[in-house]
Enzyme design. Structure first.
Site, mmCIF file in Angstrom:
data_model
loop_
_atom_site.group_PDB
_atom_site.id
_atom_site.type_symbol
_atom_site.label_atom_id
_atom_site.label_comp_id
_atom_site.label_asym_id
_atom_site.label_seq_id
_atom_site.Cartn_x
_atom_site.Cartn_y
_atom_site.Cartn_z
ATOM 1 C CD GLU A 248 -2.066 -2.302 1.202
ATOM 2 O OE1 GLU A 248 -0.996 -2.699 1.700
ATOM 3 O OE2 GLU A 248 -2.998 -3.077 0.899
ATOM 4 C CG HIS B 123 -11.114 -6.855 6.155
ATOM 5 N ND1 HIS B 123 -10.347 -7.405 7.153
ATOM 6 C CD2 HIS B 123 -10.403 -7.007 5.013
ATOM 7 C CE1 HIS B 123 -9.233 -7.882 6.636
ATOM 8 N NE2 HIS B 123 -9.232 -7.659 5.343
#
Lengths: 346, 325
Positions: free
Chosen positions: B60, B129
């Protein structure tokens, strides 16, 4: 992949001459750049002790051959990304000395209008795309600039400079892998000055050569260069840049060097073993390069003429910066957004 | 008008902009050949190819760093962070680098980039999540923050974000991907920084964002039908810039205001808006400002636990009915 270049022994090259592959013009450029970096940083150091510069600064005195060698090998439209120890890398791209000294003094004439300071020097017009003060962050950012060059087929490269301590943070490894997988024209340069801030890099790193020994993990050759020899740096830079421009992908280069001062202004560097600094000062890149130029037959008045011109330029820049007013208060509300303002609501 | 799903509107928004501007490029994990883990990028790789739609490693920091470097040298990248929770592993690039570079360089650096990310709960994914993290972004000067609730807004606001000269984080609510709505035909570009009054009412204003908008609308219909309470519903759409004028005018009209926030309680966007209302139209209020939020806890994965924590239409209905009575 096996080591290719390895730690090449620097043998005195009998065939070396002024107009070899490097040439007189590049050598005089590197002479000037090394002097500019040294003189500006010494001036910054002095201004700190006069309390005319606040905050912090991270000097690269002793490491000038790296910025000069890479700087001289770059095209004007190439990109430089560097760290908070970035005065040198910004300066060698042609950034204004007045803008740099003024920025550290917090003046309106500062290259960042007084909003960045020592650790964020940037001069986009000259390809100096920023000094980044969070370790590792700029490696993927440099890869992104290289992606632009690749996408638009511009032939530009991105050169990304960082210290040995950076090799132990995640972004280093993400960026290396990413740049190799995407085959990006980026050259990563580790300036190994033996210390991660206050701690010897050898005490906190699993391998002897923090960058070069990791290269194999990314399918790259291990490249180590004498970071105190501008000619050696120039050659390794040229090879890596040529490879990147030709579509050969990234390189990782470890330049061995030493910083004479502590990590930052606040650090007297008492952790260094006795005699270490003195040993490295014997390998000071500047007197060594001066002697080389004379040995090559460059006239003393040419060599000293450049020295005098650089000192004069630093003096003039210092006076200009001192004369500049502080930035106007309203400028604090400028440049958050592209429209020039700071508004977050209607 | 065509009826599209929220996820199809993502695809249409990106495709529309990639067709008109070759500088627009797209990178992220599994976005290309795989079409995205939420199937919200299907077909883009087929149309625009390897050079413009690029799959990345699970890196990321590299994704956002590369987007930043490309943006500051002339491209207009769209970067996908698969789940907004993962912003935590590249937050340095967002908050220290992307958000501050223009300012710290005295305006030398342009950063026209979009970070798209799947945000929020309702999918039983558990606490790593499912977070609603738009508030993380809202508190950093230098980042625009957009969170659409309908397919039309997805397409129009995503196109606007891609054309915007500033960095934008675009929060897509993952439980909305399958929802449908009318989307204008042809080129559709909206304006960032404008809230939308999606239901006019006289008695109370409900301020909502993303998944909370359809729930607030459902509650408003029941409030009308079952309690005779006429509720305005304002879709905030953009947290930065914030359309305070639309919000304040509705609050002044109804004299009562309730925020509905998916985020955990502390420092939710509703707290900032409540403080603005308290400062600027306190004397127009007929009741204290009420905030309906997820409690200040991580979200659970079990159906019953997750559903009980995220504000539901029932909870909005009950709370507003009690407070307004």
């Amino acid at each position: 992949m096996a080591k290719k270049a390895g730690a090449k022994k620097k043998a005195p090259d009998k065939k070396a001459q002024l107009n070899d592959d490097i040439g007189e013009e590049n050598r005089l450029t590197m002479w000037r750049l090394q002097l500019e970096v040294r003189q500006v940083e010494q001036r910054l150091h002095d201004l700190f002790f006069q309390n005319l510069i606040k905050g912090t600064s991270h000097l690269a005195i002793g490491q000038e051959a790296i910025s000069a060698g890479f700087g001289a090998a770059m095209r004007p439209d190439d990109y430089t990304f560097c760290t908070y120890r970035g005065h040198a890398h910004t300066l060698v791209r042609g950034a204004s000395m007045t803008g740099m000294i003024g920025e550290l003094m917090g003046k309106e004439c500062g290259m960042l209008k007084g909003k960045g300071g020592s650790m964020h020097l940037t001069d986009v017009e000259h390809g100096a795309m920023g000094s980044y003060a969070i370790i590792g962050a700029h490696l993927p950012i440099a890869a992104g600039a290289a992606w632009q060059a690749q996408y638009n087929k511009t032939g530009q490269i991105a050169a990304c400079f960082f210290g040995d301590g950076t090799t132990n943070i995640g972004a280093f490894h993400e960026a290396l892998n990413f740049a190799v997988v995407w085959n990006l024209p980026v050259v990563f340069v580790c300036e190994n000055n033996l210390y991660m801030e206050y701690t010897p890099i050898s005490e906190v790193t699993a391998v002897e050569h923090p960058a070069a020994d990791r290269a194999c993990a990314y399918g790259l050759p291990s490249i180590i260069v004498d970071g105190n020899d501008a000619d050696a740096v120039f050659r390794v830079a040229t090879t890596a840049f040529d490879k990147a421009r030709a579509g050969g992908g990234p390189s990782l280069i470890e330049a061995k060097t030493y910083r004479y001062s502590g990590h930052s202004r606040a650090d007297p560097a008492t952790y260094r073993p006795e005699g270490e600094l003195e040993e490295w000062m014997k390998k000071d890149p500047i007197p060594m390069y001066r002697q080389r130029l004379l040995d090559f037959g460059v006239k003393e008045d040419v060599v000293s003429g450049i020295e005098e011109a650089v000192l004069k330029a630093v003096d003039e820049a210092t006076e200009e910066a001192k004369a500049s007013p502080p930035p106007p208060l309203e400028s604090a509300y400028e440049d958050v957004w592209a429209d020039g303002g700071a508004s977050w609501r209607n | 008008m065509a009826e599209l799903t929220y996820r199809e509107a993502v695809i249409e928004g990106i495709a529309q902009e990639m067709r008109r501007d070759e500088k627009v490029v797209f990178l992220g994990e599994d976005i290309g050949k795989a079409g995205g883990v939420f199937k919200a990028t299907v077909g883009l790789w087929d149309e625009f190819g390897d050079l413009r739609v690029r799959d990345t490693p699970i890196s990321e920091q590299a994704i956002l760093g590369a987007a930043m470097g490309a943006a500051m040298t002339g491209l207009r990248p769209i970067a996908e962070i698969m789940f907004s929770d993962f912003l935590a592993v590249c937050w340095d690039i967002v908050t220290n680098q992307i958000a501050k570079s223009r300012y710290m360089t005295g305006g030398q650096v342009d950063l026209p980039l979009v970070i798209r990310t799947a945000n929020g709960g309702g999918a039983r994914f558990g606490a790593q999540h499912s977070q609603s993290v738009e508030n993380w972004a809202m508190m950093i000067p230098g980042i625009k923050v957009v969170a659409p609730s309908t397919p039309a807004d997805v397409k129009g606001l995503l196109a606007a974000a891609i054309r915007d000269p500033d960095p934008v984080i675009f929060f897509e609510q993952k439980s909305l991907y399958a929802t449908k709505g009318e989307v204008p035909d042809g080129e559709h570009v909206d304006e960032i920084g404008k809230a939308k009054v999606v239901r006019e009412g006289d008695d109370v204003t409900i301020l909502a964002l993303a998944l909370m908008v359809p729930r607030a609308l459902e509650a408003a219909e029941r409030l009308q039908a079952e309690a005779g309470i006429s509720a305005s519903v304002v879709d905030i759409r953009s947290l930065v810039p914030l359309d305070t004028q639309t919000i304040l005018s509705q609050v002044k009209k109804t004299a009562r205001v309730v925020t509905v926030e998916e985020n955990p309680r502390l420092c939710g966007w509703g707290a900032e808006i409540a403080s603005i209302i308290a400062e600027e139209c306190f004397y127009d209020l007929d009741m204290p400002i009420v905030r309906i939020t997820t409690p200040h806890i991580p979200l659970s994965s079990a159906d019953e636990l997750e559903d009980a924590m995220i504000p539901s239409a029932d909870r909005i209905f009950e709370t507003v009915r009690q407070e307004v009575d």
